[in-house]
Write a protein that holds these residues in place. Sequence first.
Motif, PDB file in Angstrom:
ATOM      1  N   THR A 131       3.776   2.859  -2.055  1.00 53.27           N
ATOM      2  CA  THR A 131       5.186   3.098  -1.757  1.00 53.27           C
ATOM      3  C   THR A 131       5.387   4.443  -1.069  1.00 53.27           C
ATOM      4  O   THR A 131       6.248   4.582  -0.185  1.00 53.27           O
ATOM      5  CB  THR A 131       6.008   3.035  -3.058  1.00 53.27           C
ATOM      6  OG1 THR A 131       5.775   1.768  -3.698  1.00 53.27           O
ATOM      7  CG2 THR A 131       7.491   3.172  -2.773  1.00 53.27           C
ATOM      8  N   ASP A 135      10.044  -2.988   5.970  1.00 57.77           N
ATOM      9  CA  ASP A 135      10.732  -1.720   5.703  1.00 57.77           C
ATOM     10  C   ASP A 135      11.529  -1.265   6.920  1.00 57.77           C
ATOM     11  O   ASP A 135      12.649  -0.742   6.797  1.00 57.77           O
ATOM     12  CB  ASP A 135       9.722  -0.637   5.322  1.00 57.77           C
ATOM     13  CG  ASP A 135       9.114  -0.861   3.949  1.00 57.77           C
ATOM     14  OD1 ASP A 135       9.752  -1.545   3.118  1.00 57.77           O
ATOM     15  OD2 ASP A 135       8.007  -0.346   3.706  1.00 57.77           O
ATOM     16  N   ARG A 178       5.424  10.104  -5.185  1.00 55.06           N
ATOM     17  CA  ARG A 178       4.990   9.524  -3.915  1.00 55.06           C
ATOM     18  C   ARG A 178       3.497   9.728  -3.714  1.00 55.06           C
ATOM     19  O   ARG A 178       2.776   8.803  -3.301  1.00 55.06           O
ATOM     20  CB  ARG A 178       5.766  10.151  -2.760  1.00 55.06           C
ATOM     21  CG  ARG A 178       7.267   9.839  -2.759  1.00 55.06           C
ATOM     22  CD  ARG A 178       7.996  10.702  -1.752  1.00 55.06           C
ATOM     23  NE  ARG A 178       9.442  10.643  -1.932  1.00 55.06           N
ATOM     24  CZ  ARG A 178      10.294  11.626  -1.624  1.00 55.06           C
ATOM     25  NH1 ARG A 178       9.813  12.756  -1.095  1.00 55.06           N
ATOM     26  NH2 ARG A 178      11.578  11.488  -1.815  1.00 55.06           N
ATOM     27  N   LEU A 188      13.225   2.910  -1.385  1.00 59.37           N
ATOM     28  CA  LEU A 188      11.801   3.014  -1.678  1.00 59.37           C
ATOM     29  C   LEU A 188      11.542   4.026  -2.784  1.00 59.37           C
ATOM     30  O   LEU A 188      10.635   3.828  -3.615  1.00 59.37           O
ATOM     31  CB  LEU A 188      11.031   3.389  -0.410  1.00 59.37           C
ATOM     32  CG  LEU A 188      10.974   2.306   0.662  1.00 59.37           C
ATOM     33  CD1 LEU A 188      10.317   2.841   1.928  1.00 59.37           C
ATOM     34  CD2 LEU A 188      10.228   1.077   0.161  1.00 59.37           C
ATOM     35  N   LEU A 195      11.981   2.426  -6.103  1.00 60.97           N
ATOM     36  CA  LEU A 195      10.848   1.605  -6.525  1.00 60.97           C
ATOM     37  C   LEU A 195       9.772   2.427  -7.228  1.00 60.97           C
ATOM     38  O   LEU A 195       8.927   1.864  -7.936  1.00 60.97           O
ATOM     39  CB  LEU A 195      10.238   0.894  -5.313  1.00 60.97           C
ATOM     40  CG  LEU A 195      11.143  -0.092  -4.579  1.00 60.97           C
ATOM     41  CD1 LEU A 195      10.383  -0.755  -3.433  1.00 60.97           C
ATOM     42  CD2 LEU A 195      11.695  -1.154  -5.528  1.00 60.97           C
ATOM     43  N   ARG A 229       4.650   3.976   2.543  1.00 59.82           N
ATOM     44  CA  ARG A 229       5.727   3.196   3.162  1.00 59.82           C
ATOM     45  C   ARG A 229       6.933   4.092   3.462  1.00 59.82           C
ATOM     46  O   ARG A 229       7.533   4.012   4.537  1.00 59.82           O
ATOM     47  CB  ARG A 229       6.146   2.051   2.248  1.00 59.82           C
ATOM     48  CG  ARG A 229       5.106   0.955   2.116  1.00 59.82           C
ATOM     49  CD  ARG A 229       5.451  -0.003   0.996  1.00 59.82           C
ATOM     50  NE  ARG A 229       6.771  -0.613   1.181  1.00 59.82           N
ATOM     51  CZ  ARG A 229       7.369  -1.365   0.263  1.00 59.82           C
ATOM     52  NH1 ARG A 229       6.771  -1.603  -0.892  1.00 59.82           N
ATOM     53  NH2 ARG A 229       8.566  -1.881   0.502  1.00 59.82           N
ATOM     54  N   ARG A 230       7.277   4.936   2.515  1.00 54.40           N
ATOM     55  CA  ARG A 230       8.417   5.824   2.737  1.00 54.40           C
ATOM     56  C   ARG A 230       8.131   6.820   3.855  1.00 54.40           C
ATOM     57  O   ARG A 230       8.989   7.102   4.699  1.00 54.40           O
ATOM     58  CB  ARG A 230       8.757   6.581   1.450  1.00 54.40           C
ATOM     59  CG  ARG A 230      10.065   7.370   1.553  1.00 54.40           C
ATOM     60  CD  ARG A 230      10.239   8.321   0.410  1.00 54.40           C
ATOM     61  NE  ARG A 230      11.537   8.981   0.478  1.00 54.40           N
ATOM     62  CZ  ARG A 230      11.843   9.982   1.292  1.00 54.40           C
ATOM     63  NH1 ARG A 230      10.918  10.436   2.159  1.00 54.40           N
ATOM     64  NH2 ARG A 230      13.042  10.518   1.299  1.00 54.40           N
ATOM     65  N   HIS A 252       0.702  -4.909  -1.034  1.00 55.57           N
ATOM     66  CA  HIS A 252       1.661  -3.905  -0.567  1.00 55.57           C
ATOM     67  C   HIS A 252       0.946  -2.571  -0.356  1.00 55.57           C
ATOM     68  O   HIS A 252       0.095  -2.185  -1.176  1.00 55.57           O
ATOM     69  CB  HIS A 252       2.782  -3.703  -1.588  1.00 55.57           C
ATOM     70  CG  HIS A 252       3.694  -4.880  -1.733  1.00 55.57           C
ATOM     71  ND1 HIS A 252       3.274  -6.078  -2.242  1.00 55.57           N
ATOM     72  CD2 HIS A 252       5.015  -5.027  -1.438  1.00 55.57           C
ATOM     73  CE1 HIS A 252       4.291  -6.925  -2.265  1.00 55.57           C
ATOM     74  NE2 HIS A 252       5.356  -6.322  -1.779  1.00 55.57           N
ATOM     75  N   SER A 306       1.544   7.469  -6.067  1.00 57.29           N
ATOM     76  CA  SER A 306       1.505   6.076  -5.630  1.00 57.29           C
ATOM     77  C   SER A 306       0.426   5.864  -4.570  1.00 57.29           C
ATOM     78  O   SER A 306      -0.201   4.795  -4.517  1.00 57.29           O
ATOM     79  CB  SER A 306       2.873   5.650  -5.076  1.00 57.29           C
ATOM     80  OG  SER A 306       3.107   6.185  -3.781  1.00 57.29           O
TER      81      SER A 306
END
Length: 329
Positions: A283, A205, A266, A221, A224, A286-287, A280, A269
């Motif tokens: 998300t 990322d 978000r 992201l 996704l 990750r963001r 993974h 997730s």
Amino acid sequence: MAAVIALAVVGGWLIVAFPFPNLAVVPGVAMVGLAIALRPRFGRLDPELEVLDRDQAPELFGLIDEVATAVGAPLPDVVGVDGAINAYAGTVGLRRRKVLCLGLPLWGSLPAGGRVALLGHELGHFVNNDPRRGLLTQPVFTMLGSAADLFRPVRTNVGAGLVEMLGDALGRAFQWVVSRVLFATYLLLVAVALRDSQRAEYLADDLAGRAAGTTAATEFLDILLITESLELAVRRETRAGHGPDRWRSALAESRVTRADQLPLLRQLSVRDGASLFAAHPPTGVRRQMLAGRAWQDPSVALSEARMERIDAELGREYDRFRRTVNWSG
């Protein structure tokens, strides 16, 4: 891997060390057969991958070259497309050929910055030491699982005498213990390896942000998070006879419609995607991680005109995807 090699060597030695016929041949053949069954699998090209070449898609390959340079990644040996709302980068075979696959529905729906971010992320996996792609670490995800499956007890002696039934029960008990020990070891190794796998996603990322800029990478992201809506939009527009231009418009409309829901998606997730056995990270995390790092400006720019030329190069593949969607009903 050392244990599998030792099995093959000792088994081969038992086969050839004594004059034939000899009882040592029986365990020798068994050990060689077990070594073959447990051999590491290094993967192969997906048969559904439509491989592209540089002459066929010079603009796409040129963009891949630019992004690879920006993130310091080696060029993929194979570039292809498929019909999934996904993309992946991996290595296959003993020669460790690097493969980049772009799912047409996702690739065609992304705006210019999103496409650069996608390439930056996937190519980043070639430089971030992802254990799923290493020559010695990749077999962790297959070998012991195969071994546990191989030793899983199966009832084969039905209706035999008491002695045969007792022998069958003892054999299955032994197989059950060995299978569970191998499977527990497999789970332990995978859990450890997937921690590094999640770390590799964060690094990928960051490289996506280096190539496309933080704004485009964080927006990618967010996209996704709404892939279900994206899939429905792509199928609807495809059945109506529209191509990537309308896919992008539909995605933009969906993002506007669901803008208020994105913070909740978000958080959702994080709740649904956190797992010891997830390749993974969530998300949303990750963001958050990417947005919390030093802000980056894009190092690779993709103009609308160039994006249209790339889509024109993929016209035959888009047509094939359109026929597949129409045939699927």
